[in-house]
Write an enzyme that holds these catalytic residues in place. Structure first.
Site, PDB file in Angstrom:
ATOM      1  N   ASP A  84       7.468   3.910   4.796  1.00 38.77           N
ATOM      2  CA  ASP A  84       6.673   4.947   5.462  1.00 38.77           C
ATOM      3  C   ASP A  84       7.613   6.062   5.928  1.00 38.77           C
ATOM      4  OD1 ASP A  84       3.634   4.905   7.008  1.00 38.77           O
ATOM      5  OD2 ASP A  84       5.135   6.344   7.702  1.00 38.77           O
ATOM      6  N   ILE A  85       7.163   7.293   5.775  1.00 39.47           N
ATOM      7  CA  ILE A  85       7.988   8.457   6.126  1.00 39.47           C
ATOM      8  C   ILE A  85       8.169   8.579   7.642  1.00 39.47           C
ATOM      9  CG2 ILE A  85       6.209  10.254   6.358  1.00 39.47           C
ATOM     10  CD1 ILE A  85       7.855  11.921   4.350  1.00 39.47           C
ATOM     11  N   ASN A 138      -5.947   0.785   8.166  1.00 38.43           N
ATOM     12  CA  ASN A 138      -6.855   1.718   8.827  1.00 38.43           C
ATOM     13  C   ASN A 138      -7.914   2.147   7.817  1.00 38.43           C
ATOM     14  OD1 ASN A 138      -5.258   1.667  11.182  1.00 38.43           O
ATOM     15  ND2 ASN A 138      -3.902   3.238  10.344  1.00 38.43           N
ATOM     16  N   GLN A 178      -7.865   6.406   9.671  1.00 40.52           N
ATOM     17  CA  GLN A 178      -7.186   6.532   8.383  1.00 40.52           C
ATOM     18  C   GLN A 178      -6.900   7.996   8.120  1.00 40.52           C
ATOM     19  OE1 GLN A 178      -9.426   5.024   5.046  1.00 40.52           O
ATOM     20  NE2 GLN A 178      -7.765   5.374   3.595  1.00 40.52           N
ATOM     21  N   HIS A 204      -4.141   1.790   1.673  1.00 39.22           N
ATOM     22  CA  HIS A 204      -2.760   1.345   1.896  1.00 39.22           C
ATOM     23  C   HIS A 204      -2.720   0.295   2.982  1.00 39.22           C
ATOM     24  CE1 HIS A 204      -3.538   4.978   4.283  1.00 39.22           C
ATOM     25  NE2 HIS A 204      -2.780   4.434   5.230  1.00 39.22           N
ATOM     26  N   HIS A 242      -0.275  -1.123   5.794  1.00 35.89           N
ATOM     27  CA  HIS A 242       0.980  -0.979   6.544  1.00 35.89           C
ATOM     28  C   HIS A 242       1.561  -2.385   6.716  1.00 35.89           C
ATOM     29  CE1 HIS A 242       0.225   3.173   8.201  1.00 35.89           C
ATOM     30  NE2 HIS A 242      -1.033   2.824   7.994  1.00 35.89           N
TER      31      HIS A 242
HETATM   32  P1  5GP Z   1      -2.939   6.016   7.918  1.00 36.02           P
HETATM   33  O1  5GP Z   1      -3.065   6.652   9.246  1.00 36.02           O
HETATM   34  O2  5GP Z   1      -3.700   6.742   6.842  1.00 36.02           O
HETATM   35  O3  5GP Z   1      -3.228   4.535   7.932  1.00 36.02           O
HETATM   36  O4  5GP Z   1      -1.393   6.070   7.551  1.00 36.02           O
HETATM   37  C1  5GP Z   1      -0.821   6.941   6.651  1.00 36.02           C
HETATM   38  C2  5GP Z   1       0.663   6.676   6.686  1.00 36.02           C
HETATM   39  O5  5GP Z   1       1.233   7.340   5.577  1.00 36.02           O
HETATM   40  C3  5GP Z   1       1.359   7.191   7.937  1.00 36.02           C
HETATM   41  O6  5GP Z   1       2.031   6.121   8.569  1.00 36.02           O
HETATM   42  C4  5GP Z   1       2.319   8.263   7.404  1.00 36.02           C
HETATM   43  O7  5GP Z   1       3.549   8.280   8.080  1.00 36.02           O
HETATM   44  C5  5GP Z   1       2.477   7.864   5.955  1.00 36.02           C
HETATM   45  N1  5GP Z   1       2.733   8.989   5.059  1.00 36.02           N
HETATM   46  C6  5GP Z   1       1.998  10.144   4.984  1.00 36.02           C
HETATM   47  N2  5GP Z   1       2.503  10.945   4.031  1.00 36.02           N
HETATM   48  C7  5GP Z   1       3.565  10.289   3.494  1.00 36.02           C
HETATM   49  C8  5GP Z   1       4.497  10.626   2.458  1.00 36.02           C
HETATM   50  O8  5GP Z   1       4.451  11.689   1.826  1.00 36.02           O
HETATM   51  N3  5GP Z   1       5.457   9.713   2.175  1.00 36.02           N
HETATM   52  C9  5GP Z   1       5.542   8.509   2.826  1.00 36.02           C
HETATM   53  N4  5GP Z   1       6.523   7.681   2.472  1.00 36.02           N
HETATM   54  N5  5GP Z   1       4.679   8.167   3.814  1.00 36.02           N
HETATM   55  C10 5GP Z   1       3.708   9.048   4.139  1.00 36.02           C
END
Ligand code: 5GP
Ligand code: ZN
Length: 115
Positions: free
Chosen positions: A33-34, A89, A96, A102, A104
């Site tokens: 994760d970034i 999420n 989400q 995805h 985590h």
């Molecule tokens: P969500 O809130 O949708 O469950 O989580 C999305 C996750 O994707 C976040 O933890 C965010 O840091 C990660 N993320 C978003 N864009 C990128 C990206 O371009 N590269 C990577 N490696 N992670 C990303």
């Protein structure tokens, strides 16, 4: 739709956006994760563009099981020895942000910044 050209995770699958990959096979990708919440924080994604858990059908059971079953080995290989957490999420109320399914997967010593 198997891939959405506007989807950031489809673009990661296609290699159009760089990522720190930890696993790839014909069905899935796992990458760091970034913006990690924990010392180790990776995302497990299907290569298939499935928007969220709301769109998962019984026909995806094997794919979801395959992603989950990679977890213990990946955590071991990343040095996680004391347990880990899965978070999924889903949708707006599920907070989400990226609309490509995805999982985590987080581990490493506490405290974590989130989760
Ligand atoms: P969500 O809130 O949708 O469950 O989580 C999305 C996750 O994707 C976040 O933890 C965010 O840091 C990660 N993320 C978003 N864009 C990128 C990206 O371009 N590269 C990577 N490696 N992670 C990303
Ligand atoms: Zn996608």
């Amino acid at each position: 739709m198997s891939a959405d050209p506007n989807c950031i995770f489809c673009r990661i699958v296609a290699g159009q956006i760089p990522s720190r990959k930890v696993h790839e096979d014909e069905h899935m990708l796992a990458f760091h994760d970034i913006n990690p919440w924990a010392p180790v924080h990776i995302l497990l994604i299907p290569k298939l563009h499935i928007v969220s858990m709301s769109d998962v059908q019984l026909e995806h059971a094997g794919l979801i099981g395959h992603m989950m079953a990679q977890s213990p080995r990946l955590m071991r290989e990343l040095g996680v020895t004391n347990g880990f957490r899965h978070v999924i999420n889903t949708g707006e109320d599920g907070r989400q942000e990226v609309m490509h399914l995805h999982i985590h997967l987080m581990g490493g010593p506490r405290p974590w910044s989130k989760g």
